[in-house]
Design a protein around this motif. Structure first.
Motif, PDB file in Angstrom:
ATOM      1  N   GLU A 155      33.717  21.675  45.427  1.00  0.00           N
ATOM      2  CA  GLU A 155      33.694  22.609  44.189  1.00  0.00           C
ATOM      3  C   GLU A 155      33.829  21.960  43.204  1.00  0.00           C
ATOM      4  OE1 GLU A 155      33.496  26.701  43.952  1.00  0.00           O
ATOM      5  OE2 GLU A 155      31.984  25.165  44.586  1.00  0.00           O
TER       6      GLU A 155
ATOM      7  N   ALA B 160      21.926  30.415  32.662  1.00  0.00           N
ATOM      8  CA  ALA B 160      22.942  31.224  32.413  1.00  0.00           C
ATOM      9  C   ALA B 160      23.415  32.227  33.605  1.00  0.00           C
ATOM     10  CB  ALA B 160      22.865  31.983  31.034  1.00  0.00           C
TER      11      ALA B 160
ATOM     12  N   VAL C 237      24.762  30.475  36.636  1.00  0.00           N
ATOM     13  CA  VAL C 237      25.945  29.971  36.481  1.00  0.00           C
ATOM     14  C   VAL C 237      26.907  31.135  36.657  1.00  0.00           C
ATOM     15  CG1 VAL C 237      27.972  29.184  34.687  1.00  0.00           C
ATOM     16  CG2 VAL C 237      25.797  28.144  35.030  1.00  0.00           C
ATOM     17  N   VAL C 238      26.725  32.374  35.925  1.00  0.00           N
ATOM     18  CA  VAL C 238      27.542  33.608  36.094  1.00  0.00           C
ATOM     19  C   VAL C 238      27.518  34.177  37.532  1.00  0.00           C
ATOM     20  CG1 VAL C 238      27.891  36.164  35.337  1.00  0.00           C
ATOM     21  CG2 VAL C 238      27.134  34.259  33.602  1.00  0.00           C
TER      22      VAL C 238
ATOM     23  N   ARG D 144      29.722  31.948  39.741  1.00  0.00           N
ATOM     24  CA  ARG D 144      31.107  32.174  39.605  1.00  0.00           C
ATOM     25  C   ARG D 144      31.292  33.454  40.353  1.00  0.00           C
ATOM     26  NH1 ARG D 144      36.147  30.534  39.517  1.00  0.00           N
ATOM     27  NH2 ARG D 144      36.196  32.340  41.011  1.00  0.00           N
ATOM     28  N   MET D 145      30.450  34.409  40.413  1.00  0.00           N
ATOM     29  CA  MET D 145      30.769  35.874  41.027  1.00  0.00           C
ATOM     30  C   MET D 145      30.834  35.976  42.313  1.00  0.00           C
ATOM     31  SD  MET D 145      31.419  37.845  38.247  1.00  0.00           S
ATOM     32  CE  MET D 145      31.384  37.568  36.558  1.00  0.00           C
TER      33      MET D 145
ATOM     34  N   TYR E 113      33.724  36.740  44.214  1.00  0.00           N
ATOM     35  CA  TYR E 113      34.107  38.135  44.364  1.00  0.00           C
ATOM     36  C   TYR E 113      33.272  38.902  45.327  1.00  0.00           C
ATOM     37  CZ  TYR E 113      36.666  36.743  40.186  1.00  0.00           C
ATOM     38  OH  TYR E 113      37.290  36.050  39.319  1.00  0.00           O
TER      39      TYR E 113
ATOM     40  N   TRP F 177      33.007  42.279  46.008  1.00  0.00           N
ATOM     41  CA  TRP F 177      33.328  43.878  45.765  1.00  0.00           C
ATOM     42  C   TRP F 177      32.327  44.516  46.541  1.00  0.00           C
ATOM     43  CZ3 TRP F 177      32.657  42.175  39.922  1.00  0.00           C
ATOM     44  CH2 TRP F 177      33.968  41.639  39.359  1.00  0.00           C
ATOM     45  N   PHE F 178      30.871  43.829  46.554  1.00  0.00           N
ATOM     46  CA  PHE F 178      29.671  44.481  47.122  1.00  0.00           C
ATOM     47  C   PHE F 178      29.480  44.128  48.640  1.00  0.00           C
ATOM     48  CE2 PHE F 178      28.940  44.363  42.334  1.00  0.00           C
ATOM     49  CZ  PHE F 178      29.275  45.547  42.176  1.00  0.00           C
TER      50      PHE F 178
ATOM     51  N   GLN G 256      39.187  45.326  36.310  1.00  0.00           N
ATOM     52  CA  GLN G 256      38.329  44.485  37.717  1.00  0.00           C
ATOM     53  C   GLN G 256      37.339  43.641  37.103  1.00  0.00           C
ATOM     54  OE1 GLN G 256      35.927  46.737  40.553  1.00  0.00           O
ATOM     55  NE2 GLN G 256      36.462  45.390  42.196  1.00  0.00           N
TER      56      GLN G 256
ATOM     57  N   PRO H 105      36.714  38.194  35.356  1.00  0.00           N
ATOM     58  CA  PRO H 105      35.430  37.582  36.104  1.00  0.00           C
ATOM     59  C   PRO H 105      34.527  37.297  34.771  1.00  0.00           C
ATOM     60  CG  PRO H 105      35.851  39.127  37.493  1.00  0.00           C
ATOM     61  CD  PRO H 105      37.064  39.430  36.384  1.00  0.00           C
TER      62      PRO H 105
ATOM     63  N   GLU I 228      35.791  34.614  32.401  1.00  0.00           N
ATOM     64  CA  GLU I 228      35.727  33.228  33.347  1.00  0.00           C
ATOM     65  C   GLU I 228      34.280  32.853  33.306  1.00  0.00           C
ATOM     66  OE1 GLU I 228      36.762  33.864  37.331  1.00  0.00           O
ATOM     67  OE2 GLU I 228      37.860  32.203  37.518  1.00  0.00           O
ATOM     68  N   ALA I 229      33.407  33.680  33.365  1.00  0.00           N
ATOM     69  CA  ALA I 229      31.916  33.265  33.422  1.00  0.00           C
ATOM     70  C   ALA I 229      31.450  32.815  31.991  1.00  0.00           C
ATOM     71  CB  ALA I 229      31.044  34.576  33.683  1.00  0.00           C
ATOM     72  N   VAL I 230      32.058  33.319  30.867  1.00  0.00           N
ATOM     73  CA  VAL I 230      31.588  32.906  29.640  1.00  0.00           C
ATOM     74  C   VAL I 230      32.148  31.424  29.474  1.00  0.00           C
ATOM     75  CG1 VAL I 230      31.991  33.319  27.198  1.00  0.00           C
ATOM     76  CG2 VAL I 230      31.280  35.329  28.703  1.00  0.00           C
TER      77      VAL I 230
ATOM     78  N   LEU J 286      32.842  29.268  31.873  1.00  0.00           N
ATOM     79  CA  LEU J 286      32.165  28.606  32.532  1.00  0.00           C
ATOM     80  C   LEU J 286      30.917  28.022  31.968  1.00  0.00           C
ATOM     81  CD1 LEU J 286      32.533  27.117  35.469  1.00  0.00           C
ATOM     82  CD2 LEU J 286      31.201  28.886  36.422  1.00  0.00           C
ATOM     83  N   LEU J 287      29.972  28.994  31.233  1.00  0.00           N
ATOM     84  CA  LEU J 287      28.890  28.635  30.257  1.00  0.00           C
ATOM     85  C   LEU J 287      29.304  27.884  29.186  1.00  0.00           C
ATOM     86  CD1 LEU J 287      27.072  32.085  29.959  1.00  0.00           C
ATOM     87  CD2 LEU J 287      26.646  30.232  31.557  1.00  0.00           C
TER      88      LEU J 287
ATOM     89  N   ARG K 221      39.720  23.585  37.394  1.00  0.00           N
ATOM     90  CA  ARG K 221      39.154  24.072  38.577  1.00  0.00           C
ATOM     91  C   ARG K 221      40.300  24.126  39.692  1.00  0.00           C
ATOM     92  NH1 ARG K 221      36.115  27.283  41.995  1.00  0.00           N
ATOM     93  NH2 ARG K 221      38.207  27.640  42.377  1.00  0.00           N
TER      94      ARG K 221
ATOM     95  N   PHE L 200      42.948  26.610  43.055  1.00  0.00           N
ATOM     96  CA  PHE L 200      43.265  26.275  44.455  1.00  0.00           C
ATOM     97  C   PHE L 200      44.831  25.793  44.571  1.00  0.00           C
ATOM     98  CE2 PHE L 200      38.976  24.572  44.137  1.00  0.00           C
ATOM     99  CZ  PHE L 200      38.309  25.376  44.893  1.00  0.00           C
TER     100      PHE L 200
END
Lengths: 169, 158
Positions: A30, A150, A153-154, A157-158, A161, A163-164, B23, B27, B30-32, B34-35, B153, B157
């Motif tokens: 990772e 974009a 990447v998003v 990262r998700m 999770y 959730w679904f 919730q 995330p 965190e995604a922003v 990472l971008l 990262r 962990f």
């Protein structure tokens, strides 16, 4: 064999079991994936920004592309290898994950975008090589690339999770 | 003096509580983050590679560095803002996280190094700095920023 069947078979392979059982393999793979992201997407973004005329307008487009594309490609190779190993960690779980599916579809679209660019407007680059801002079709490829990566990447990262997920892990 | 009371105060703040109780917020931020990391990689690497004589060699180092600096600062602002928001959602957990402290030390070093040594060398007359020194300056920059990324990262962990 269905895709799920293939993934179930993959999950039984020694490589997959080794990835899942190792304490260190996943964090190391990772971390490599994240660092390679900086090289690959960093370079790809700069190429896109050049097409849009936002950076290095004084350099020919072909100059920027030929100098940076080998690094982009090298970064991409590391991304694919480390990404495939990450996937091997739990193929069936990722199969169920909506973000994984979004990421894979967006990856296909990003690949398609590269193909359309390189088999189209790029062939006529000598006509617009010195332009500060590339023609519309090249700018469109740049914008699509930025948006799709974009999303990748998003969504990537998700994946962490669930959730679904139909089967909560 | 221990920083723990300050960390606890951050944790109790309205922003920290809001992110922790949502919730989606963590995330998404965190995604922003990472971008921003991807763009950060690009703007740091393109200049460090150029310093080592790789990449866009047609462009003089100083000119490239001047052009890229606003992008670097802009990206850094995005990274620091999103990073701070992520931090406020779980400061006391981070206080006991070794990877977090490793990241912070690398981050402080990388920022100081980038705006002192690296900036000076980038602006200097290219003929006055030997290729070996330029390569060293670039490699230290890449190492420090890679330390920030790996530390980040590793927080998850730890």
């Amino acid at each position: 064999m269905s895709l799920l069947g293939l993934f179930q078979w993959l999950a039984e392979t020694r490589a997959s079991v080794a990835m899942a059982e190792s304490l260190w393999a996943f964090p190391i793979v990772e971390s490599v994936h994240v660092l390679a992201l900086c090289l690959f997407l960093g370079m790809a973004t700069i190429l896109d920004l050049r097409l849009l005329g936002l950076v290095m307008r004084d350099l020919r487009v072909s100059e920027v592309v030929t100098r940076l594309l080998p690094w982009t490609a090298a970064g991409f190779a590391v991304m694919v290898i480390s990404g495939a190993l990450t996937f091997l960690n739990a193929p069936v779980r990722y199969y169920e994950n909506i973000f994984f599916r979004i990421k894979m579809v967006a990856l296909l679209l990003a690949g398609l975008n590269v193909w359309v660019f390189h088999s189209g407007i790029w062939l006529e680059v000598s006509d617009w090589d010195r332009d500060a801002v590339a023609p519309f079709r090249a700018r469109l490829a740049g914008v699509l690339s930025l948006v799709l990566w974009a999303c990748i990447v998003v969504a990537g990262r998700m994946i962490a999770y669930n959730w679904f997920d139909k089967v909560a892990n | 003096m221990s920083l723990l009371p300050f960390f606890q105060w951050c944790e109790a703040s309205a922003v920290g509580t809001a992110i922790r109780n949502s919730q989606w917020l963590f995330p998404v931020i965190e995604a922003v983050h990472l971008l921003g990391l991807a763009l950060m990689g690009g703007v740091v690497l393109v200049v460090d590679m150029r310093l080592m004589g790789l990449g866009v060699r047609r462009k003089p180092v100083a000119a490239l560095a001047r052009e890229i600096e606003p992008w670097l600062i802009g990206t850094l602002i995005v990274m620091l803002t999103t990073g701070l928001l992520l931090y406020t959602s779980e400061p006391t957990k981070l206080y006991y996280n070794g990877a977090f402290w490793m990241k912070m030390w690398f981050l402080a070093s990388a920022i100081i190094y980038t705006f002192t040594v690296r900036r000076t060398v980038l602006a200097a007359d290219e003929t006055r700095v030997s290729p070996a020194w330029k390569t060293l300056v670039a490699l230290i920059s890449i190492t420090l920023w890679a330390g920030v990324g790996i530390g980040g990262r590793a927080i998850g962990f730890y």
